[in-house]
Design a protein around this motif. Structure first.
Motif, PDB file in Angstrom:
ATOM      1  N   LEU A  19    -124.898  29.209 -22.675  1.00  0.00           N
ATOM      2  CA  LEU A  19    -123.773  30.012 -22.220  1.00  0.00           C
ATOM      3  C   LEU A  19    -124.159  31.476 -22.206  1.00  0.00           C
ATOM      4  O   LEU A  19    -124.933  31.930 -23.047  1.00  0.00           O
ATOM      5  N   SER A  20    -123.600  32.209 -21.243  1.00  0.00           N
ATOM      6  CA  SER A  20    -123.807  33.652 -21.155  1.00  0.00           C
ATOM      7  C   SER A  20    -122.460  34.355 -21.180  1.00  0.00           C
ATOM      8  O   SER A  20    -121.467  33.830 -20.670  1.00  0.00           O
ATOM      9  N   CYS A  21    -122.451  35.548 -21.751  1.00  0.00           N
ATOM     10  CA  CYS A  21    -121.261  36.388 -21.774  1.00  0.00           C
ATOM     11  C   CYS A  21    -121.692  37.773 -21.340  1.00  0.00           C
ATOM     12  O   CYS A  21    -122.378  38.475 -22.093  1.00  0.00           O
ATOM     13  N   ALA A  22    -121.309  38.160 -20.139  1.00  0.00           N
ATOM     14  CA  ALA A  22    -121.703  39.450 -19.577  1.00  0.00           C
ATOM     15  C   ALA A  22    -120.549  40.437 -19.690  1.00  0.00           C
ATOM     16  O   ALA A  22    -119.432  40.136 -19.276  1.00  0.00           O
ATOM     17  N   ALA A  23    -120.840  41.608 -20.256  1.00  0.00           N
ATOM     18  CA  ALA A  23    -119.815  42.625 -20.480  1.00  0.00           C
ATOM     19  C   ALA A  23    -119.944  43.755 -19.480  1.00  0.00           C
ATOM     20  O   ALA A  23    -121.051  44.160 -19.110  1.00  0.00           O
ATOM     21  N   SER A  24    -118.798  44.269 -19.066  1.00  0.00           N
ATOM     22  CA  SER A  24    -118.772  45.440 -18.193  1.00  0.00           C
ATOM     23  C   SER A  24    -117.500  46.231 -18.444  1.00  0.00           C
ATOM     24  O   SER A  24    -116.483  45.673 -18.867  1.00  0.00           O
ATOM     25  N   GLY A  25    -117.588  47.534 -18.201  1.00  0.00           N
ATOM     26  CA  GLY A  25    -116.411  48.370 -18.325  1.00  0.00           C
ATOM     27  C   GLY A  25    -115.905  48.591 -19.728  1.00  0.00           C
ATOM     28  O   GLY A  25    -114.750  49.003 -19.922  1.00  0.00           O
ATOM     29  N   LEU A  26    -116.734  48.321 -20.744  1.00  0.00           N
ATOM     30  CA  LEU A  26    -116.286  48.520 -22.120  1.00  0.00           C
ATOM     31  C   LEU A  26    -116.085  50.007 -22.410  1.00  0.00           C
ATOM     32  O   LEU A  26    -116.756  50.859 -21.845  1.00  0.00           O
TER      33      LEU A  26
END
Length: 116
Positions: A19-26
């Motif tokens: 599984l991958s969890c990609a973050a943006s806009g934090l």
């Protein structure tokens, strides 16, 4: 602010998924966030599966997944991974990514189904 999980699917018992969890806009740099993987099966409460600390990447696991799951992070790609090996039917659940630093950010979840 967005966390996007991917990599779920249908797998046979004993199989693997990543599984991958990609973050943006934090609001803050990704490296500041502790990141957790939770799961929730139908009719059950959400449970913490694995956690990885900010910066140094200290990890913790639920007893039920120790030795089978590995959490890791890439602070350049703003992504956290959950490598799941030796999957069992009881691992079937919706898996959610959570990032925590002063406040919580949640993804929409990705379904993992372990079945023959």
């Amino acid at each position: 602010v967005q966390l996007v999980e991917s990599g779920g699917g249908l797998v046979q018992p004993g199989g693997s998924l990543r599984l991958s969890c990609a973050a943006s806009g934090l609001a803050f740099a990704f490296i500041n966030y502790n990141v957790n993987w939770y799961r929730q099966a139908p009719g059950k409460e959400r449970e913490l599966v694995a956690a990885i600390g900010r910066a140094y990447g200290t990890t913790n696991y639920a007893d039920s997944v120790k030795g089978r799951f590995t959490i890791s992070r890439d602070n350049v790609k703003n992504t956290v991974y959950l490598q799941m090996n030796s999957l069992k039917p009881e691992d079937t659940a919706m898996y959610y990514c959570n990032a925590r630093y002063f406040s919580d950010v949640w993804g929409q979840g990705t379904q993992v189904t372990v079945s023959s």
